[in-house]
Design an enzyme around this catalytic site. Structure first.
Site, PDB file in Angstrom:
ATOM      1  N   ASP A   1      -8.930   3.578  -2.067  1.00  0.00           N
ATOM      2  CA  ASP A   1      -9.816   4.059  -1.007  1.00  0.00           C
ATOM      3  C   ASP A   1     -11.096   4.663  -1.573  1.00  0.00           C
ATOM      4  O   ASP A   1     -11.290   5.883  -1.584  1.00  0.00           O
ATOM      5  CB  ASP A   1      -9.080   5.087  -0.152  1.00  0.00           C
ATOM      6  CG  ASP A   1      -7.865   4.486   0.541  1.00  0.00           C
ATOM      7  OD1 ASP A   1      -7.788   3.248   0.616  1.00  0.00           O
ATOM      8  OD2 ASP A   1      -7.007   5.255   1.006  1.00  0.00           O
TER       9      ASP A   1
ATOM     10  N   GLU B   1       2.460   4.849  -4.297  1.00  0.00           N
ATOM     11  CA  GLU B   1       2.363   5.672  -5.516  1.00  0.00           C
ATOM     12  C   GLU B   1       3.698   6.324  -5.920  1.00  0.00           C
ATOM     13  O   GLU B   1       3.873   6.513  -7.140  1.00  0.00           O
ATOM     14  CB  GLU B   1       1.278   6.754  -5.318  1.00  0.00           C
ATOM     15  CG  GLU B   1      -0.123   6.232  -5.250  1.00  0.00           C
ATOM     16  CD  GLU B   1      -0.417   5.475  -3.948  1.00  0.00           C
ATOM     17  OE1 GLU B   1      -1.208   4.516  -3.984  1.00  0.00           O
ATOM     18  OE2 GLU B   1       0.167   5.832  -2.906  1.00  0.00           O
TER      19      GLU B   1
ATOM     20  N   ASP C   1       0.854  -1.186   0.000  1.00  0.00           N
ATOM     21  CA  ASP C   1       0.000   0.000   0.000  1.00  0.00           C
ATOM     22  C   ASP C   1       0.893   1.239   0.000  1.00  0.00           C
ATOM     23  O   ASP C   1       2.114   1.150   0.149  1.00  0.00           O
ATOM     24  CB  ASP C   1      -0.889  -0.045   1.250  1.00  0.00           C
ATOM     25  CG  ASP C   1      -2.070   0.911   1.175  1.00  0.00           C
ATOM     26  OD1 ASP C   1      -2.252   1.576   0.137  1.00  0.00           O
ATOM     27  OD2 ASP C   1      -2.823   0.992   2.164  1.00  0.00           O
TER      28      ASP C   1
END
Length: 792
Positions: free
Chosen positions: A508, A433, A430
């Site tokens: 999310d 990015e 997670d």
């Protein structure tokens, strides 16, 4: 997961300045484009023809009769490196070539590339002379000294799909041909809505469907890139990037299935997952301490709600540091994992790649000693705030491994031994990015330095591949540590080609009906973009769903390869039984249906890993000649034989379904419908409209509580006859866990329904493999569940 802090460090200010500069580039560059004019120098070498004017260069390469590569550089070509492409030998590279003063022609058995000499423009046609892609006559390819771009023609009849993880309508021509403008820049977008762009994943690939014929375009450039689909001008489709070369591939069909298969041959295909990964997963931020996890497992088994996997979010760690356990919350993780395994559960742990900058912390010390962390231009460590800044006892900034360096990937991958040694089944990457809590950039500074496989560069070039290279490190580390087991990795961020290493979930999302409705076109386009193993958080992550919304989402996601309930911190419980009657019983029945269908699901998933075709398929992928399918993003096919039309609107009692040509059976009732038309079906809270294509045989099994119980259960072939009373289907089976299938330890069977005077019977035929790889009993039944006999 995104916090609400706003740091004001000098690093933040430097990053903000860098991104502010970046934001000005499009406005400045728009007035400075240099469009390609004459390219008089022509040279053929091997499978490539190069055109040049001494400064600018274009190379056109033939990869197969159906695939050509166009590579444009404003200066001399640099290193021919790709993080996305793994195979350029796609077929015969033989081609014909003619050149004269007015232009050149490259011909293969499937394509004709016409090169206009002055100004330099490309037109790519199929063998029958139909235009596949053509440069806009007035613009063509251009650069501004740094950014590169191409403008191509766009017909009103063109339908566009793909682009990876993008919001909006399924068909990217948009409402009334209004088009879309998309940005490829991996971004942490907590609680995103249907207007948010960019999101977590960048896949610069699109598929065009024009009058029933398909072709694709893949822009292989990792810089920030943009695509304008008829937004600037209705008749133009343009794409380009803020740096690097304009390096793109044109992939002919003519069938859209051919395009997807060739694209995934180019960028790689997702490996076959372990079977347990196709069961139901339960997660939240976060299940802790240990006794709460045990209660969760016990409740699943007591309520007899099938499930395979329990997930541990960041609170299992010590001070949010990767490769640690909280001794207070999880005093004996090895025993916990072992006990859960006895109950039929696997455990997946989150692993965010942002170790704390803390001397004495092993990962930090080893990383510094091994030169594994991203640096600033002055050689100091790049650091920034992520979860460890919120640590209760030792808060601090994080440093970031440079996953574009092979030695760093190997080092990080080996750290997973502490998990594999105790039986952790998978890893969840997670915040990759990469997310850094510096506003407004929310990521690394663009001038941060990376190794990039031995050719150092800045973050502006590798930002979009950072998450993919993390998953590569994770996947390769798990493969090395457990070479006989199939790895399982889930990621939030990745790039084209990332399907080789990890499954993806859509981040999310929100707990609202609009997000449920948006999830289907997003997942369908994701599948067309080479990512077959995907899913969205059931119920929505941000906020809390009503009982009806959770139930409808659980139904809609039943055929998503990744099937997980997940929610954010501080929300009420969001398990299948959390909403009380009547939802509990319906949710249980929905998950039970998933497990009944697992033999069919596993068969389609294996096909996806072998061919690149997604399990969840938009109708246009199988019926491209039917214009009624071109904009259908609220229903889908699973494989070729199941059509799924989930209920996506609150409180409705009726659902319109489009059935393509042929006949279809209602899975629940056995009622037969003729296709080529819309039908309306009554729906109730427990309804999930599923239709089975006439002429198919699907594989089922009795309900089990987890995939470990499947071996003791029969496989049931259910036949749905066509007008002649015949049907055919395929089953794939293996041990579901090991790599032995690569050495032939699998079984592929064909089941055929045959009409006869004495009554219909079903014949089984081995297509490939070994019977010993699938010793389960076989049974046969008709569309209404009536028993059928095997053919003698």
């Amino acid at each position: 997961m995104t916090p609400s802090i706003t740091p004001t460090s000098s690093v933040t200010k430097r990053m903000a300045s860098a991104y502010a500069t970046l934001a000005l580039i499009p406005a400045i560059a728009s007035a400075q484009w240099r469009h390609l004019e004459e390219m008089p120098q022509v040279q053929r070498e091997g499978s490539t023809v190069t055109f040049s004017n001494g400064k600018e260069h274009v190379a056109i390469s033939v990869l197969s009769p159906e695939v050509v590569r166009v590579r444009f550089s404003p200066t001399a070509f640099g290193r021919d490196h790709s993080d996305a492409v793994v195979n350029r030998a796609l077929g015969s590279q033989t081609f014909g070539f003619e050149t004269e003063a007015t232009g050149s022609v490259i011909t293969t058995s499937a394509l004709r590339v016409e090169v206009q000499a002055n100004p330099f423009r490309l037109t790519i046609k199929d063998a029958e002379g139909r235009v596949i892609q053509a440069d806009d006559p007035g613009r063509g390819m251009a650069h501004d000294g740094q950014a590169v771009r191409a403008w191509t023609t766009l017909a009103d009849t063109d339908n566009l799909y793909g682009f990876g993880e993008k919001n909006g309508a399924f068909n990217k021509r948009g409402w009334a041909l209004g088009g879309y403008h998309y940005v490829m820049w991996n971004s942490d977008t907590y609680g995103y809505d249907s207007s948010t762009d960019p999101l977590y994943v960048s896949v610069p690939f699109y598929l065009v469907l024009r009058e029933g014929r398909g072709h694709g375009v893949f822009l292989d450039n990792t810089h920030r890139s943009t695509f304008d689909i008829g937004r600037e001008r209705r008749s133009l489709l343009s794409f380009g990037a803020d740096g690097g070369e304009l390096d793109y591939y044109v992939i002919a069909g003519p069938h859209p299935r051919d395009v997807v298969q060739r694209y995934t041959q180019l960028t790689g295909r997702a490996p076959l997952p372990p079977r347990w990964a196709l069961g139901y997963h339960q997660s939240r931020w976060s299940y802790f301490p240990e006794n709460r996890v045990r209660r969760l497992a016990d409740t699943f088994r007591q309520e007899k709600v099938p499930a395979d996997t329990l997930w541990l979010d960041i609170d299992y760690q010590d001070e949010f540091k990767p490769f640690t356990w909280s001794a207070e919350r999880f005093p004996d993780p090895a025993k916990l994992v072992s006990d859960l395994r006895e109950q039929g559960f696997r455990v997946v742990t989150i692993l965010d790649a942002h170790p704390t900058k803390e001397p004495g912390y092993r990962i930090f010390d080893e990383g510094v000693a091994g030169d594994h962390f991203v640096k600033n231009p002055d050689g100091t460590l790049f650091e920034g705030p992520v979860w460890p800044i919120n640590a209760p006892n030792k808060p601090g900034n994080s440093v970031f491994p440079d996953f574009t360096r092979a030695a760093t990937r190997a080092w990080w991958g080996q750290q997973h031994k502490m998990f594999t040694d105790i039986g952790i089944a998978g890893i969840w990457n997670d915040m990759n990015e990469p997310s850094v809590w510096n506003r407004p950039a929310s990521s690394m500074a663009l001038d941060a330095r990376h190794d990039h496989e031995g050719q150092p560069t800045d973050h502006a070039e590798v930002h979009n591949i950072y998450g993919m290279q993390l998953t590569r490190s994770t996947y390769e580390g798990l493969r090395a540590l457990k070479p006989e087991e199939r790895p399982f990795v889930l990621t939030r961020a990745t790039f084209a080609g990332g399907q080789r290493y990890a499954w993806v979930w859509t981040g999310d999302n929100r707990a609202d009906w609009a997000s449920l409705q948006q999830s289907l076109p997003m997942l369908l386009n994701f599948g067309l973009s080479g990512f077959p193993f995907i899913g969205a958080d059931v119920g929505g992550f941000s906020g809390y769903p009503s009982g009806e919304l959770f139930t409808r989402w659980l139904q809609a996601a039943l055929f998503s390869p990744f099937y997980r309930g997940h929610t954010e911190q501080a929300t009420p419980d969001q398990e299948p039984w959390s909403f009380g009657p009547p939802y509990t019983a319906i949710n249980k029945a929905t998950i039970e249906l998933r497990y009944r269908l697992l033999p069919q699901i596993y068969t389609v998933v294996e096909e996806a890993s072998r061919t690149g075709l997604p399990p969840m398929r938009p109708l246009m992928l199988e019926y491209p000649e039917d214009s009624n399918t071109h904009g259908r993003g609220d229903q889908f096919l699973f494989g070729t034989d199941l059509l799924v039309a989930p209920v996506l609107v609150e409180g409705v009692t009726e659902r319109e379904v489009y059935l393509p040509k042929g006949a279809w059976y209602d899975f629940a009732t056995g009622k037969r419908y003729e296709g080529g038309t819309n039908i309306k079906v009554k729906v109730y809270l427990d309804s999930l409209p599923i239709f089975v294509r006439a002429g198919s045989v699907i594989a089922l099994q009795p309900v089990v509580q987890h995939t470990g119980e499947m071996a003791a259960q029969p496989i049931v072939f259910r036949a749905y006859p066509d007008a002649e009373g015949r049907a055919t289907g395929t089953l794939y089976d293996d041990d579901g866990a090991s790599m032995a299938y690569r050495d032939g330890a699998f079984l592929r069977q064909e089941a055929t329904l045959r009409p006869s005077r004495s009554g219909a019977c079903v014949a089984l035929r081995t297509l490939e493999g070994q019977a010993s790889a699938s010793p389960r009993e076989r049974r046969f039944e008709g569309a209404a569940g009536e028993a059928l006999k095997p053919c003698p």
